[in-house]
Design a protein around this motif. Structure first.
Motif, mmCIF file in Angstrom:
data_model
loop_
_atom_site.group_PDB
_atom_site.id
_atom_site.type_symbol
_atom_site.label_atom_id
_atom_site.label_comp_id
_atom_site.label_asym_id
_atom_site.label_seq_id
_atom_site.Cartn_x
_atom_site.Cartn_y
_atom_site.Cartn_z
ATOM 1 N N VAL A 100 0.831 -1.505 -0.368
ATOM 2 C CA VAL A 100 0.168 -0.126 0.089
ATOM 3 C C VAL A 100 1.347 1.276 0.115
ATOM 4 O O VAL A 100 1.848 1.792 0.909
ATOM 5 N N THR A 101 0.934 2.275 -0.544
ATOM 6 C CA THR A 101 1.575 3.293 -0.852
ATOM 7 C C THR A 101 0.927 4.285 -0.297
ATOM 8 O O THR A 101 -0.672 4.729 -0.705
ATOM 9 N N VAL A 102 1.769 5.207 0.825
ATOM 10 C CA VAL A 102 1.541 6.451 1.786
ATOM 11 C C VAL A 102 2.323 7.692 0.757
ATOM 12 O O VAL A 102 3.386 7.708 1.420
ATOM 13 N N ARG A 103 1.448 8.286 0.393
ATOM 14 C CA ARG A 103 2.075 9.496 -0.438
ATOM 15 C C ARG A 103 2.380 10.897 1.079
ATOM 16 O O ARG A 103 1.176 11.581 0.812
ATOM 17 N N LEU A 104 3.505 11.270 0.896
ATOM 18 C CA LEU A 104 3.338 12.297 2.022
ATOM 19 C C LEU A 104 4.495 13.109 1.543
ATOM 20 O O LEU A 104 5.297 13.814 0.874
ATOM 21 N N GLY A 105 3.945 14.654 1.705
ATOM 22 C CA GLY A 105 4.625 16.129 1.182
ATOM 23 C C GLY A 105 4.996 16.351 2.852
ATOM 24 O O GLY A 105 4.050 17.098 4.046
ATOM 25 N N VAL A 106 6.158 17.041 2.781
ATOM 26 C CA VAL A 106 6.752 17.917 3.962
ATOM 27 C C VAL A 106 7.421 18.927 3.145
ATOM 28 O O VAL A 106 8.372 19.329 1.854
ATOM 29 N N PRO A 107 7.902 20.159 3.916
ATOM 30 C CA PRO A 107 8.417 21.167 3.508
ATOM 31 C C PRO A 107 9.549 20.521 3.406
ATOM 32 O O PRO A 107 10.440 20.040 4.539
ATOM 33 N N GLU A 108 10.919 21.452 2.897
ATOM 34 C CA GLU A 108 11.942 21.519 3.205
ATOM 35 C C GLU A 108 13.047 20.817 4.039
ATOM 36 O O GLU A 108 14.297 19.848 4.827
ATOM 37 N N ASP A 109 13.431 22.293 5.161
ATOM 38 C CA ASP A 109 13.547 21.765 6.305
ATOM 39 C C ASP A 109 12.841 21.487 7.504
ATOM 40 O O ASP A 109 13.618 20.854 8.685
ATOM 41 N N LYS A 130 4.240 1.247 1.405
ATOM 42 C CA LYS A 130 5.286 1.682 0.369
ATOM 43 C C LYS A 130 5.367 3.118 1.182
ATOM 44 O O LYS A 130 4.040 3.778 -0.113
ATOM 45 N N LEU A 131 6.150 3.985 1.464
ATOM 46 C CA LEU A 131 5.908 4.860 2.043
ATOM 47 C C LEU A 131 7.325 5.943 0.499
ATOM 48 O O LEU A 131 7.941 5.641 0.513
#
Length: 293
Positions: A100-109, A130-131
């Motif tokens: 199972v794919t989990v799509r995470l978005g985070v700031p660069e810092d 699958k991260l």
């Protein structure tokens, strides 16, 4: 009264169930169609067929997105379970494990350090997941989430700009070069994100309120680029404390610079998010609970 045999009961088409689940996850028929490589009209027809089958309205259009009705919430719960069972059956028959794919978005810092340590621990504890982690400017992360390209985001924003499942104040500090300071130059050189980037307007407003002349000396979408530019004497900047290093000198009240406290960090996922998305959100919440800044 004649009874209806089990053989005559309607059977749910998994293709229809997958369509409504993706629409609910994306909050949009258009985005769902793109994700399913279909057309908006086809996806709408599939949802209508489900509504005709169950005799209830399942989705309604809100002010900004598409939301499930009470009946829709009930159906979505069963639909996710049925789709998961379908995947498990395919896995068993194929003799391979379906991820199972989990799509995470985070700031660069937030890339590196405690964040990647926590993500690595999550991956070990959830081997079937699958991260996929995407980092970048907050405005790009927010847009990708709204387009249905991300399942979960960590976002920095002005307070209450959008709703989140959890929020913390974002600490900021002014920094200059430790070896080649520039704050006393006239005009003051500024190292910033591009127009509409975080903190840029706050820096300008603060200096103008002090009666100081300023100029943009360096612009970059990369946090590491800003850090290096300040360290090398290109100008001052306003960044989170975690972005400062020994190559930087911290500025503040002694220089007449104000504290900027109008930002916050939030975690965002959809109300219909998968349990593994919620589990990862809990990991991020624990991480920020310890040290938001």
């Amino acid at each position: 009264m004649p009874t209806i045999s089990k053989a005559n009961k309607a059977l749910f088409d998994l293709d229809l169930l997958r369509a409504i689940v993706v629409v609910a996850d994306c909050g949009s028929f258009t985005t769902a169609a793109a994700r399913l490589h279909s057309t908006q009209s086809t996806i709408s027809q599939k949802v209508r067929r489900l509504e005709d089958m169950v005799g209830h309205r399942l989705l309604v259009r809100g002010n900004r997105d598409v939301l499930p009705t009470d009946a829709g919430q009930t159906l979505l719960g069963y639909a996710r379970h049925m789709l998961a069972l379908n995947d498990q059956m395919l896995e068993a028959l194929a003799g391979a494990r379906v991820g199972v794919t989990v799509r995470l978005g985070v700031p660069e810092d937030f890339v590196g350090g405690r964040t990647t340590t926590a993500l690595a621990a999550f991956s070990r504890a959830h081997a079937q997941v699958k991260l996929e982690v995407t980092s970048g400017l907050c405005r790009d992360i927010s847009q990708a989430y709204d387009n249905g390209e991300l399942d979960l985001i960590l976002l920095k924003q002005r307070r209450n700009a959008r709703e989140g499942i959890a929020r913390w104040p974002e600490r900021l500090q002014w920094i200059d070069s430790a070896q080649a300071p520039t704050f006393d130059l006239d005009p003051v050189p500024l190292v910033t994100f591009p127009p509409r980037g975080l903190y840029r307007d706050d820096m300008i407003q603060a200096l103008e309120a002090m009666g100081r002349a300023w100029r943009i000396s360096f612009t970059s979408s990369s946090l590491s680029g800003l850090q290096a530019a300040v360290a090398d004497g290109m100008g001052i900047s306003l960044l989170p404390p975690r972005a400062a290093s020994t190559a930087h000198r911290v500025l503040g009240a002694p220089q007449g610079l104000p504290e900027v406290d109008s930002y916050e960090i939030i975690i965002v996922h959809r109300p219909t998010a998968d349990g593994r998305v919620r589990a990862l959100a809990d990991v991020l919440s624990e991480l920020l609970q310890v040290q938001p800044g």
